[in-house]
Design an enzyme around this catalytic site. Structure first.
Site: not given
Lengths: 273, 257, 273, 257
Positions: D53-55
């Protein structure tokens, strides 16, 4: 995916004659055992990259396996010169050593560019220094917003990177902690990655300062307890400062050096510690 | 080592190097003499000094002198440990560090530094030194630079064989022209005294002698025609507390090495 | 050095009319309480920077304090649109909102350049996208080694960055952990830094994944337990997903929005939770 | 929602999106439908799939569908959590990710994506969408791209109002000319069927219908003259195990929201 293999087989498969090889670790977690295995296998014509060549590269250079060194500080930390490195540069013994020389900031950013799969990185560096006159991997770029001229350093993408870590799990995921230097960048910049570890554990417990490299960015893990000696692995071993001091007289002389390598690396299998 | 009263010239150098860190908040510490000075400062004039090592440690509080820049205790006692690229990009280049403390193999009159190669004469190969390490960017980006090295004509030379690290270039204005954020070298502390750049010329001049040292001794140990400041002071002798702290630091280092 | 101060005083001293202000936190550790304090103090003409504007910026935009937004994704995560953001952009209510719009990779690298005090950063990005046609903070540079043309993004150096963290010690050193997003970069890129924290502890214990910001890079610490609500602070609070869903009808209408702000932020002091 | 036998069209879309991840090692997961598909894949066809995930989370193993890309469980169950800049530079741009899974507001026949603004007619202001997020670089750098969105003429348009994210540009060769490392969109999975780029033209053509859907229905829901592949297949109906896994995932999400 990383296979867990013997050091012998992992080195034989992953490190080839003529490779550009990075063995990183900023005085901590230096992969000495893997270097010794390379010496035993006689893998040659290597281009070695490392911010601080240190005793590990003094050993490789002295055995004649190295044709070029990419680096930023070549000394025996806290002790003095690297005599085999100096002898190769100054006298071409046992073979001439080509140099590609940088500052630490430049080398670190070369790995960052390599890990980012960019062709170069930008820094405010090398200003007023003669370093850029001796390498073709420093150039300049102009900021398109401010017009400022900045240093550009070429990405460093080793054919193979070898690092030492504290732990792997059975799937080949790796964790290192303590001073983690530039190892993540050196590993992610490389075409192939070998990690030697102190031990295999059932599960990696997240650690403060821990760097995790998932198994799918690693080609092989080899279990080599004490494989960083005379460097150290936080939580497992301590730095053998006495060895670094003892290295100075050993390396000062070609014969004592060669004898030491023969007796401690070539003949004996894993180096004595 | 020549002793003067109850301390050595090296101790004079180390104590004065430590004193130079009074008032600094953060110091980027080279290994060797700079590390001795910075650790002594933490035990004397500047207990709050934040030691930063290029191996990635911020706020190290070692109890002994580290042999290498990556000794375990530097990390274990640090407020934060960061990756090496972050250290150079966010912290050093980011302008976060007040003082860079450097050693050197050769220094010229403008406090430029050579740690790369030395010319050993027409028939001999260049002599190889360790190389740049972090110095070029430390000297460029820290608020100011302190240098510490032993005084001899071998170290203090008329002309560098190679400029690894720019101090003041060829005089005032060079740093600014090159876009260097920091003020550059402000003091070179040796075992004989202290040199500082003349504000008008940026040339290093003798500003302080250590007790018992003469101007002539310093000039004889300098490879260029060293000038003196209008008034040359004499450094305060080390206090018993300074000496005790220095010796404790060194013996702690020896015990564990 | 960070002083530990009241949120009111810290905001009043550090955040000024006309500032470029970054309040970061990638769905985790979003500094809502500080945003509410800004609303109460009516600090205006702000340029807000944030990768994911989120409900926090919807609230600031809707109160008319914001003249410009620098961002890369403006939605209510998992719920839908940011209605106040859309109303400002589409209809200029309560005032027109200028946009400087990027991709996430570009925004992240703008902060990296800012923290590194470089004027720009390089990435392989924006290719084939119309984004670059609407901003003057994307340009290109040519690699001096390979000739490849790459995107250059201008450094982002906020006047002030506000983040929320789990803990500070009494000296004002701060530690955050869990998803730490781009907070270190946003803080180090800024001229002034305010950190709200869940609590002050005697000593910061190093945590896995912990990011430590030493007190000497921070201007003020304010103790605001629950200060990230409806976002969360790992180890202290959980994300109030119901609030994010409830926000949609509140923000859809100008009157219900204004009433909510008046009742929950302006009148009541720290927002209800 | 139209139901066909015992499952909905949305479930057909989600199940087929999950199936498209069979064999992938790593997937960069957008929130919403892509996240549903990727999590379902981990519970069905690809238990070893590494969700990114881009987080900043690598190897997340959530037990419920995250509402946001930064839900705590994504971090707590991850093999590694990295800073956001590192995620985009070392992992995404570094070419470490096999599949990027994207949603979209508007898609054109070359699988280009608009998530920025829509034209709402001459007298109306542009309609504002959320913006690019990670999509432009996900689509450029992942080994290949999968897309999932509901089929309507509002979403599948003749001409994008804004190109946020390049799919295949204006045809074959465009990606290569732009120096994009990845292969770009290889499938667009909808609630009616699956479109894939024709190898010769890079134009999206109908390759599979979901059970009970006709070619005419798909053409009516597409804003351009949708072509069909030489043979149009029919997707396998969801298995009971797939449906059970999907419904469990969604109800777990609802329970905790």
């Amino acid at each position: 995916m990383a296979d867990i293999r013997s050091l012998h087989d992992a080195v034989a498969d992953l490190v080839h004659d003529g490779d550009t090889l990075a063995m990183e670790g900023f005085t901590h977690l230096i992969p000495y055992a893997a270097a010794h295995e390379i010496i035993r296998q006689g893998i040659t014509d290597l281009t070695l990259a490392r911010m601080t060549p240190d005793v590990i590269y003094d050993q490789l250079i002295g055995t004649g396996l190295v044709k070029k060194l990419i680096f930023s500080w070549g000394g025996n930390p806290g002790v003095g010169s690297l005599h085999r490195f100096r002898d190769a540069v100054e006298n071409g013994w046992p073979r001439p050593l080509e140099l590609d020389e940088h500052s630490h900031a430049g080398m670190a950013n070369r790995y960052v560019a390599g890990a980012s799969r960019l062709p170069f990185a930008v820094l405010r560096g090398y200003r007023g220094s003669d370093l850029a006159t001796r390498t073709d991997t420093v150039s300049s770029v102009t900021c398109p917003f401010t017009g400022e001229e900045l240093a550009a350093v070429a990405a460093l993408n080793p054919d193979v990177t070898v690092i030492h870590a504290q732990q792997a799990d059975r799937d080949g995921n790796v964790q290192l902690w303590g001073l983690t230097g530039v190892q993540k960048e050196a590993a992610l910049a490389a075409g192939r990655v070998l990690v030697t570890v102190e031990e295999v554990v059932d599960e990696l417990t997240p650690r403060p300062g821990g760097v995790v490299l998932p198994t799918w960015v690693i080609d092989a893990v080899a279990v080599v307890p004490g494989g960083a000696h005379p460097s150290y692995a936080t939580g497992y071993t301590v730095r053998d400062n006495a060895f670094y001091q003892a290295w100075d007289p050993i390396a000062r002389n070609r014969d004592t050096f060669t004898r030491w390598i023969n007796e401690n690396v070539r003949t004996e299998g894993p180096a004595v510690r | 080592m020549t002793t003067t009263e109850d301390f050595t010239r090296d101790e004079l150098m180390e104590v004065n190097a430590a004193r130079a860190l009074a008032g600094a908040r953060t110091c980027f510490v080279g290994i060797g003499l700079p590390s001795t000075a910075a650790n002594l400062a933490r035990n004397t004039v500047n207990p709050e000094l934040v030691l930063i090592y290029e191996s990635g440690t911020i706020g190290s509080k070692p109890t002994r002198l580290p042999l290498s820049i990556g000794d375990g205790e530097l990390a274990e006692t640090a407020d934060a440990v960061v990756p090496v690229p972050e250290m150079f990009n966010y912290w050093l280049q980011g302008g976060r560090i007040d003082v860079g403390f450097l050693g050197a193999a050769q220094v010229d009159r403008f406090a430029n530094i050579n740690t790369t190669v030395v010319d050993r004469g027409p028939d001999k190969p260049e002599g190889r030194l360790p190389g740049a390490g972090g110095a070029p960017e430390i000297a460029s980006n820290c608020g100011k630079v302190l240098m510490v090295l032993r005084h001899s004509t071998r170290n203090f030379v008329r002309k560098l064989d190679f400029v690894t690290t720019l101090g003041h270039g060829s005089g005032p204005g060079d740093r600014k022209e090159l876009g260097m954020p920091g003020a550059g070298p402000v003091a070179v502390i040796t075992d004989l005294g202290i040199l500082r750049p003349d504000p008008a010329t940026a040339e290093l001049v003798l500003t302080e002698l250590h007790p018992g040292v003469t101007v002539e001794q310093v000039r004889a140990a300098t490879g260029w025609e060293l000038k003196s400041a209008d008034t040359v002071g004499v450094t305060e002798p080390p206090t018993p507390a300074e000496l005790a702290a220095l010796r404790a630091l060194k013996s702690a280092g020896r015990d564990k090495a």
